[in-house]
Design a protein around this motif. Structure first.
Motif, mmCIF file in Angstrom:
data_model
loop_
_atom_site.group_PDB
_atom_site.id
_atom_site.type_symbol
_atom_site.label_atom_id
_atom_site.label_comp_id
_atom_site.label_asym_id
_atom_site.label_seq_id
_atom_site.Cartn_x
_atom_site.Cartn_y
_atom_site.Cartn_z
ATOM 1 N N VAL A 221 -8.838 -11.736 -2.871
ATOM 2 C CA VAL A 221 -9.087 -10.637 -1.927
ATOM 3 C C VAL A 221 -7.827 -10.366 -1.108
ATOM 4 O O VAL A 221 -7.436 -9.213 -0.895
ATOM 5 N N ILE A 222 -7.188 -11.433 -0.654
ATOM 6 C CA ILE A 222 -5.957 -11.287 0.133
ATOM 7 C C ILE A 222 -4.863 -10.647 -0.724
ATOM 8 O O ILE A 222 -4.119 -9.780 -0.256
ATOM 9 N N LYS A 224 -5.305 -8.598 -3.228
ATOM 10 C CA LYS A 224 -5.643 -7.184 -3.400
ATOM 11 C C LYS A 224 -5.286 -6.381 -2.158
ATOM 12 O O LYS A 224 -4.781 -5.259 -2.246
ATOM 13 N N GLU A 225 -5.527 -6.963 -0.987
ATOM 14 C CA GLU A 225 -5.180 -6.280 0.256
ATOM 15 C C GLU A 225 -3.666 -6.129 0.383
ATOM 16 O O GLU A 225 -3.164 -5.086 0.833
ATOM 17 N N ARG A 228 -2.656 -3.295 -1.784
ATOM 18 C CA ARG A 228 -3.020 -2.007 -1.179
ATOM 19 C C ARG A 228 -2.009 -1.597 -0.115
ATOM 20 O O ARG A 228 -1.588 -0.436 -0.057
ATOM 21 N N ARG A 229 -1.613 -2.551 0.728
ATOM 22 C CA ARG A 229 -0.664 -2.226 1.796
ATOM 23 C C ARG A 229 0.726 -1.911 1.249
ATOM 24 O O ARG A 229 1.427 -1.046 1.784
#
Length: 282
Positions: A221-222, A224-225, A228-229
């Protein structure tokens, strides 16, 4: 061989109303296609270029100009070059994707095989018949063995290409990029089993097993974030480079004459842009 049971379980268990299926070439079957069309489910499916008559004879033969999605970069950190072309055949929408850098590699690899094949034909042609690497480029007659030029030309049509079949309203560019995300998902599963050490699990208690898997999933999850950023900031870095550059960034604490100093190594590669994208001061 079919995605139908998987889709049915997902829709029933999680009460999913809208779903878009993205699948590689190995999962397409007549049953899957019929179910997706009947249920009006959106899909992006990789087509089997060599096995599908429609793709081989119609889609790849259609003239048309490719649109550039990513230009060919100058460094290894640039995204892979990508061009796309939309083709409609009997109401079926196809997206032909082309990586010209890969096309040159495919052509060079094939030429190396052909050059070796020609040399071996001069000495012992019959020994080549059982060699899988050479066999598809051979033309076997009753008394002779020769290079199959027609097969070479046929294989050249596939250099650097893959074909997608879709019923979505996404643009050709969006469709190709969404499909490429499938590769990222597959890499994530490989990471879970290797890089994140999800397997093997040596715990014997359910709570610790769940905690182990939760930590692995949290790491994804981290990641993927972070992706995204970075995308929002206009960056497109390879994950291997991100890991390598962040791992190289080290901090140590030094105590000298009653004073404590925290110093770090030089910020190299992608590090600076990564910290900037996530809003963390180095």
């Amino acid at each position: 061989t079919t995605l139908v049971p998987v889709i049915k379980r997902l829709r029933s268990r999680f009460a999913i109303e809208r779903i878009c299926v993205v699948s590689d070439r190995g999962m397409i079957s007549a049953e899957t296609m019929a179910y997706l069309e009947e249920e009006k489910i959106s899909y992006i499916l990789g087509a089997r270029m060599r096995r599908s008559k429609e793709v081989k004879e119609e889609v790849l033969s259609r003239a048309g100009r490719y649109r550039e999605v990513h230009p060919e970069g100058v460094s290894a950190k640039d995204p892979s070059p990508l061009k796309v072309k939309e083709v409609i055949v009997d109401g079926n929408r196809y997206i032909v994707c082309l990586n010209e850098k890969q096309a040159r590699k495919d052509a060079a690899d094939r030429q190396a095989i052909i050059d070796s094949l020609v040399e071996k034909l001069k000495s012992n042609p019959k020994s080549l018949v059982g060699n899988k690497g050479y066999r598809k480029y051979l033309k076997l007659n009753r008394d002779t063995v020769a290079v199959n030029q027609e097969k070479i030309e046929e294989e050249a049509r596939y250099d650097g290409k893959w074909v997608l079949k879709t019923n979505t309203t996404l643009t050709a560019e969006q469709t190709a990029l969404k499909y490429k995300e499938l590769w990222q998902v597959e890499q994530v599963f490989r990471d879970m089993k290797s890089v994140l050490d999800t397997r093997p699990i040596f715990h014997k208690v359910d709570e610790t097993i769940r905690g182990h898997v939760f930590c692995s999933f949290l790491a994804l999850v981290i990641r993927k974030e972070l992706d995204r950023r970075l995308t929002k900031a206009g960056h497109c870095f390879e994950w291997a480079d991100i890991k390598q550059d962040l791992k190289a960034l080290q901090e140590i604490t030094i105590e000298d004459r009653g004073k404590t100093l925290a110093i770090r190594s030089e910020c190299l590669g992608t590090c600076g842009k990564i910290f900037q994208a996530v809003g963390v001061a180095i």
